[in-house]
Design an enzyme around this catalytic site. Structure first.
Site, PDB file in Angstrom:
ATOM      1  N   SER A 280       0.848  -1.187   0.000  1.00  0.00           N
ATOM      2  CA  SER A 280       0.000   0.000   0.000  1.00  0.00           C
ATOM      3  C   SER A 280       0.894   1.253   0.000  1.00  0.00           C
ATOM      4  CB  SER A 280      -0.944  -0.032   1.201  1.00  0.00           C
ATOM      5  OG  SER A 280      -2.029   0.829   1.016  1.00  0.00           O
TER       6      SER A 280
ATOM      7  N   ASP B 272      -8.028  -6.427  -5.537  1.00  0.00           N
ATOM      8  CA  ASP B 272      -7.743  -5.242  -4.731  1.00  0.00           C
ATOM      9  C   ASP B 272      -8.177  -3.966  -5.451  1.00  0.00           C
ATOM     10  OD1 ASP B 272      -6.732  -3.424  -2.927  1.00  0.00           O
ATOM     11  OD2 ASP B 272      -4.649  -3.691  -3.541  1.00  0.00           O
TER      12      ASP B 272
ATOM     13  N   HIS C  96      -5.506  -7.043  -1.086  1.00  0.00           N
ATOM     14  CA  HIS C  96      -4.521  -6.004  -0.780  1.00  0.00           C
ATOM     15  C   HIS C  96      -3.259  -6.606  -0.168  1.00  0.00           C
ATOM     16  CE1 HIS C  96      -3.579  -1.821  -0.633  1.00  0.00           C
ATOM     17  NE2 HIS C  96      -3.500  -1.750   0.679  1.00  0.00           N
TER      18      HIS C  96
END
Length: 373
Positions: free
Chosen positions: A53, A304, A333
């Protein structure tokens, strides 16, 4: 916190201004040098950065901006191309979420899509507001503003549920079962009434363990993940323009307005936002923006929402050398960076093998021998 407490660190611009991507990278660079000299006692030890991320973006950018310190990077679920001035279509994340729900159950997105207008109508009357309180077990009585807050919470729930649509139970953002999207959709089959069905499914996200007394619309089920700091960064530099379009996804149409967002941010933080700075500093999708980069492994999960702004959206080469770019078929994710689990799909296991091989290549170029991992 750098200035003692959370409140003090964000008390004024002279302190909060240090929370930038550039400063974070400079701090990491300083730490790498210190660790090599004082902990490893080996200044030529190869360094590989890892992150998922925002951390994935930092990992990639560290290799790009500090190539003498970082020999390679594993950047998982890093939406490096989702900033202003990079993407023409900002609806990608919500389209991915809709597809994930559709894969779980073909009629699930239709139920979600129908629910938004029904919530608005129920929110117009006292009786409807009371019914929503009972269905969703809210901690506070609902008025029109409360119903709007409920809709916002549901929007975030769908986004987060797709992010953590993992093949085993987790507690990353909330206590959830394996494949939570599939379980949500299954639970919505318990009622023919659309709002009741959505409320039943939402209970899985808000109270899967049965230990939560009520739904607190002001609280995050994940607890404090440093959201004050993220709100500052998302305002000043990490601006992520995301829109929804009910003609192509299961969400109400809402277009991201950069001008209004910047105005809010500058009022909120009494400072000037830099919406196009990251594109200028790191490069975007245009031309040869990444053509000088190397040794960065980009992985994105097909399930994701953030993959919409990741490198997997293109197939052609975009960097100087050795930048593997994969889309993990069964990945949500940054699933590839989570700990080992027997339920991990083969596509995730294969991604990890490729990442290990990349690290061996990069370290061999520094040490002359392949590192055993």
């Amino acid at each position: 916190m750098p200035f003692g407490s959370l409140n003090e660190s964000f008390s004024d611009w002279t302190k909060s201004r240090y929370l930038t991507v550039e400063q974070a990278m400079a701090d990491f660079a300083d730490n790498i040098i210190w660790l090599k000299q004082n902990y490893l006692n080996k200044t030529d030890a190869p360094v590989i950065t890892f992150g998922g991320s925002y951390g994935g973006m930092l990992a990639a950018w560290m290799r790009a901006k500090y190539p003498s310190l970082v020999q390679g990077a594993i950047a998982a679920s890093a939406p490096v191309w989702m900033f202003p001035g990079m993407m023409e279509d900002s609806t990608g994340p919500y389209r991915i979420i809709t597809d994930v729900f559709r894969e779980a159950s073909p009629d699930c997105p239709e139920k979600v899509s129908k629910s938004w207008d029904l919530l608005i109508e129920m929110g117009k009357t006292k009786a409807g507001q009371k019914q929503l309180e009972n269905l969703f077990h809210t901690c506070k009585p609902l008025d029109r503003e409360g119903v709007a807050a409920l809709s916002t919470w549901l929007n975030g729930m769908y986004f987060d549920m797709a992010m953590v649509n993992y093949p085993y139970p987790t507690s990353f953002l909330a206590e959830l079962p394996a494949w939570p999207v599939k379980e949500f959709c299954r639970r919505t089959n318990s009622s023919e009434d659309t709002v009741t069905a959505i409320a039943t499914g939402a209970q899985m996200y808000s109270n899967y363990t049965g230990k939560t007394k009520c739904l607190d619309l002001d609280a995050d089920p994940a607890g404090d993940l440093g959201m004050t700091g993220w709100d500052f960064q998302a305002c000043m530099e990490m601006i992520l323009p995301i829109s929804s379009d009910k003609s192509v996804d299961m969400f109400p149409t809402e277009s991201f307005d950069l001008k209004s967002f910047v105005a809010y941010c500058e009022t909120r933080w009494s400072s000037s936002a830099r919406p196009f700075w990251l594109k200028s500093f790191f490069g975007g999708m245009d031309g040869f923006d990444f053509s000088g980069y190397s040794n960065i492994f980009f992985s994105n999960g097909r399930l994701d929402p953030w993959a919409a702004g990741g490198t997997a959206i293109i197939e052609e080469e975009f960097c100087l050398s050795d930048c593997p770019n994969i889309l993990i078929a069964d990945g949500a994710h940054h699933l590839d960076l989570r700990s080992s689990n027997p339920a991990a799909p083969n596509s995730v296991l294969d991604a990890r093998k490729q990442e290990v091989e990349a690290i061996k290549r990069w370290t061999a170029r520094t040490t002359g021998t392949k590192t055993e991992l």
